[in-house]
Design a protein around this motif. Sequence first.
Motif, PDB file in Angstrom:
ATOM      1  N   ALA A 199       1.020  -1.166   0.020  1.00 48.83           N
ATOM      2  CA  ALA A 199      -0.061   0.008  -0.204  1.00 48.83           C
ATOM      3  C   ALA A 199       0.842   1.212   0.050  1.00 48.83           C
ATOM      4  CB  ALA A 199      -0.765   0.022   1.129  1.00 48.83           C
ATOM      5  N   ILE A 200       1.769   1.250   0.845  1.00 50.06           N
ATOM      6  CA  ILE A 200       2.840   2.533   0.876  1.00 50.06           C
ATOM      7  C   ILE A 200       3.522   2.574  -0.710  1.00 50.06           C
ATOM      8  CG2 ILE A 200       5.137   3.411   1.884  1.00 50.06           C
ATOM      9  CD1 ILE A 200       4.353   1.898   4.436  1.00 50.06           C
ATOM     10  N   ASN A 201       4.023   1.512  -1.108  1.00 53.63           N
ATOM     11  CA  ASN A 201       4.597   1.650  -2.465  1.00 53.63           C
ATOM     12  C   ASN A 201       3.816   2.087  -3.420  1.00 53.63           C
ATOM     13  OD1 ASN A 201       6.082   1.101  -4.687  1.00 53.63           O
ATOM     14  ND2 ASN A 201       5.359  -0.900  -4.983  1.00 53.63           N
ATOM     15  N   MET A 202       2.621   1.495  -3.599  1.00 55.25           N
ATOM     16  CA  MET A 202       1.464   2.002  -4.577  1.00 55.25           C
ATOM     17  C   MET A 202       1.074   3.311  -4.319  1.00 55.25           C
ATOM     18  SD  MET A 202      -1.993   0.010  -5.253  1.00 55.25           S
ATOM     19  CE  MET A 202      -2.877   0.321  -3.759  1.00 55.25           C
ATOM     20  N   VAL A 203       0.788   3.907  -3.170  1.00 55.60           N
ATOM     21  CA  VAL A 203       0.378   5.307  -3.093  1.00 55.60           C
ATOM     22  C   VAL A 203       1.485   6.305  -3.340  1.00 55.60           C
ATOM     23  CG1 VAL A 203      -0.174   6.897  -1.429  1.00 55.60           C
ATOM     24  CG2 VAL A 203      -1.212   4.928  -1.371  1.00 55.60           C
ATOM     25  N   LEU A 204       2.618   5.900  -3.262  1.00 53.55           N
ATOM     26  CA  LEU A 204       3.892   6.892  -3.440  1.00 53.55           C
ATOM     27  C   LEU A 204       4.281   6.628  -4.738  1.00 53.55           C
ATOM     28  CD1 LEU A 204       6.264   6.255  -0.342  1.00 53.55           C
ATOM     29  CD2 LEU A 204       5.012   8.256  -0.980  1.00 53.55           C
ATOM     30  N   SER A 205       4.238   5.548  -5.270  1.00 56.54           N
ATOM     31  CA  SER A 205       4.414   5.357  -6.950  1.00 56.54           C
ATOM     32  C   SER A 205       3.660   6.292  -7.643  1.00 56.54           C
ATOM     33  CB  SER A 205       4.606   4.186  -7.126  1.00 56.54           C
ATOM     34  OG  SER A 205       5.633   3.144  -6.562  1.00 56.54           O
ATOM     35  N   VAL A 206       2.414   6.017  -7.488  1.00 53.90           N
ATOM     36  CA  VAL A 206       1.329   6.768  -8.024  1.00 53.90           C
ATOM     37  C   VAL A 206       1.326   8.390  -7.892  1.00 53.90           C
ATOM     38  CG1 VAL A 206      -0.919   6.961  -8.678  1.00 53.90           C
ATOM     39  CG2 VAL A 206      -0.207   4.638  -8.373  1.00 53.90           C
ATOM     40  N   SER A 207       1.632   8.681  -6.573  1.00 51.53           N
ATOM     41  CA  SER A 207       1.802  10.235  -6.663  1.00 51.53           C
ATOM     42  C   SER A 207       2.978  10.727  -6.907  1.00 51.53           C
ATOM     43  CB  SER A 207       1.796  10.177  -5.068  1.00 51.53           C
ATOM     44  OG  SER A 207       0.730   9.714  -4.379  1.00 51.53           O
ATOM     45  N   ILE A 208       4.149  10.117  -7.089  1.00 51.35           N
ATOM     46  CA  ILE A 208       5.256  10.489  -7.973  1.00 51.35           C
ATOM     47  C   ILE A 208       5.155  10.670  -9.454  1.00 51.35           C
ATOM     48  CG2 ILE A 208       7.646  10.039  -8.237  1.00 51.35           C
ATOM     49  CD1 ILE A 208       8.008   9.514  -5.278  1.00 51.35           C
ATOM     50  N   ALA A 209       4.330   9.523 -10.012  1.00 51.67           N
ATOM     51  CA  ALA A 209       4.192   9.221 -11.433  1.00 51.67           C
ATOM     52  C   ALA A 209       3.446  10.394 -12.016  1.00 51.67           C
ATOM     53  CB  ALA A 209       3.818   8.066 -11.658  1.00 51.67           C
ATOM     54  N   LEU A 210       2.236  10.801 -11.259  1.00 53.18           N
ATOM     55  CA  LEU A 210       1.270  11.545 -12.070  1.00 53.18           C
ATOM     56  C   LEU A 210       1.869  12.875 -12.360  1.00 53.18           C
ATOM     57  CD1 LEU A 210      -1.917  10.911  -9.779  1.00 53.18           C
ATOM     58  CD2 LEU A 210      -1.775  10.686 -12.175  1.00 53.18           C
ATOM     59  N   PRO A 211       2.712  13.784 -11.385  1.00 51.81           N
ATOM     60  CA  PRO A 211       3.087  14.788 -12.084  1.00 51.81           C
ATOM     61  C   PRO A 211       4.373  14.766 -13.098  1.00 51.81           C
ATOM     62  CG  PRO A 211       3.857  14.663  -9.568  1.00 51.81           C
ATOM     63  CD  PRO A 211       2.968  13.657 -10.109  1.00 51.81           C
ATOM     64  N   ALA A 212       5.012  13.466 -12.839  1.00 54.05           N
ATOM     65  CA  ALA A 212       5.940  13.247 -13.854  1.00 54.05           C
ATOM     66  C   ALA A 212       5.455  13.122 -15.381  1.00 54.05           C
ATOM     67  CB  ALA A 212       7.183  12.222 -13.435  1.00 54.05           C
ATOM     68  N   ALA A 213       4.663  12.270 -15.259  1.00 55.08           N
ATOM     69  CA  ALA A 213       3.895  11.954 -16.580  1.00 55.08           C
ATOM     70  C   ALA A 213       3.141  13.096 -17.121  1.00 55.08           C
ATOM     71  CB  ALA A 213       2.929  10.747 -16.243  1.00 55.08           C
ATOM     72  N   TYR A 214       2.580  13.977 -16.273  1.00 59.90           N
ATOM     73  CA  TYR A 214       2.092  15.074 -16.796  1.00 59.90           C
ATOM     74  C   TYR A 214       3.125  15.902 -17.702  1.00 59.90           C
ATOM     75  CZ  TYR A 214      -0.503  19.266 -17.346  1.00 59.90           C
ATOM     76  OH  TYR A 214      -1.139  20.597 -17.799  1.00 59.90           O
ATOM     77  N   ALA A 215       4.275  16.056 -16.840  1.00 62.47           N
ATOM     78  CA  ALA A 215       5.369  16.895 -17.393  1.00 62.47           C
ATOM     79  C   ALA A 215       5.908  16.272 -18.928  1.00 62.47           C
ATOM     80  CB  ALA A 215       6.577  16.987 -16.326  1.00 62.47           C
ATOM     81  N   PHE A 216       5.973  14.940 -18.632  1.00 67.80           N
ATOM     82  CA  PHE A 216       6.576  14.294 -19.964  1.00 67.80           C
ATOM     83  C   PHE A 216       5.573  14.415 -21.114  1.00 67.80           C
ATOM     84  CE2 PHE A 216       9.612  11.839 -17.405  1.00 67.80           C
ATOM     85  CZ  PHE A 216      10.770  12.181 -18.195  1.00 67.80           C
ATOM     86  N   SER A 217       4.294  14.490 -20.870  1.00 64.45           N
ATOM     87  CA  SER A 217       3.033  14.595 -21.741  1.00 64.45           C
ATOM     88  C   SER A 217       2.866  16.048 -22.305  1.00 64.45           C
ATOM     89  CB  SER A 217       1.723  13.772 -21.397  1.00 64.45           C
ATOM     90  OG  SER A 217       1.125  14.599 -20.304  1.00 64.45           O
ATOM     91  N   ARG A 218       3.119  16.827 -21.451  1.00 67.67           N
ATOM     92  CA  ARG A 218       2.755  18.200 -21.938  1.00 67.67           C
ATOM     93  C   ARG A 218       3.934  19.129 -22.140  1.00 67.67           C
ATOM     94  NH1 ARG A 218      -1.767  16.307 -22.437  1.00 67.67           N
ATOM     95  NH2 ARG A 218      -3.529  16.961 -21.513  1.00 67.67           N
ATOM     96  N   TYR A 219       5.134  19.074 -21.737  1.00 63.54           N
ATOM     97  CA  TYR A 219       6.282  19.835 -21.919  1.00 63.54           C
ATOM     98  C   TYR A 219       7.303  19.182 -22.808  1.00 63.54           C
ATOM     99  CZ  TYR A 219       3.595  22.113 -18.346  1.00 63.54           C
ATOM    100  OH  TYR A 219       2.474  22.868 -17.285  1.00 63.54           O
ATOM    101  N   SER A 220       7.876  19.965 -23.606  1.00 63.32           N
ATOM    102  CA  SER A 220       9.111  19.715 -24.363  1.00 63.32           C
ATOM    103  C   SER A 220      10.419  20.603 -23.484  1.00 63.32           C
ATOM    104  CB  SER A 220       9.011  19.992 -25.746  1.00 63.32           C
ATOM    105  OG  SER A 220       8.113  19.345 -26.441  1.00 63.32           O
ATOM    106  N   PHE A 221      11.369  19.513 -22.989  1.00 67.78           N
ATOM    107  CA  PHE A 221      12.537  20.362 -22.626  1.00 67.78           C
ATOM    108  C   PHE A 221      13.717  19.363 -23.263  1.00 67.78           C
ATOM    109  CE2 PHE A 221      10.608  17.460 -19.612  1.00 67.78           C
ATOM    110  CZ  PHE A 221      11.477  16.494 -19.304  1.00 67.78           C
ATOM    111  N   VAL A 222      14.965  20.076 -22.890  1.00 64.74           N
ATOM    112  CA  VAL A 222      16.250  19.400 -23.247  1.00 64.74           C
ATOM    113  C   VAL A 222      16.503  18.026 -22.717  1.00 64.74           C
ATOM    114  CG1 VAL A 222      18.824  19.630 -23.361  1.00 64.74           C
ATOM    115  CG2 VAL A 222      17.283  21.790 -23.725  1.00 64.74           C
TER     116      VAL A 222
END
Length: 168
Positions: free
Chosen positions: A20-43
């Motif tokens: 449960a700890i792993n699942m909550v932390l993994s999804v919580s960290i992955a949500l903003p990271a995935a949003y950044a990869f899907s919406r922004y282009s950076f070097v």
Amino acid sequence: TIFTDPSWYDGYINSIIYVAINMVLSVSIALPAAYAFSRYSFVGDKHLFFWLLTNRMTPPAVFLLPFFQLYSTVGLMDTHLAVALAHMVFNVPLAVWILEGLMSGIPKEIDETAYIDGYSFPKFFIKIFLPMIKAGVGVTAFFCFMFSWVELLLARTLTSVNAKPIAA
């Protein structure tokens, strides 16, 4: 015997806690990271995304000794958090990959329209964007749960008594 024997029962409870700890932390960290990869282009965004995926391809046995030494030094041995953090090395890249593909399919015009309507980013993300991807978040949480539940090599190595997983 499985439900009445304390060694089995404690193993189930310990496994559920670190999963449960792993699942909550993994999804919580992955949500903003995935949003950044899907919406922004950076070097280096493509290289960083590929690096995340290659981390997922590494066998867990490669990380046994470094995790053991690190957790022994820091004092995290035989804790639920130790196993959850070790599993996050594999689950966060998987979660980012799944969520990025899902988020890329949602038009960017929805973001722009929400900003024009006066939504702040957190309000937009929670009230508009997250309900649109809730099925994908559920699938991602399920995959994180499954990897963490069946991975016993790290769990058995990093625990001894207090956070020992189900006996295999």
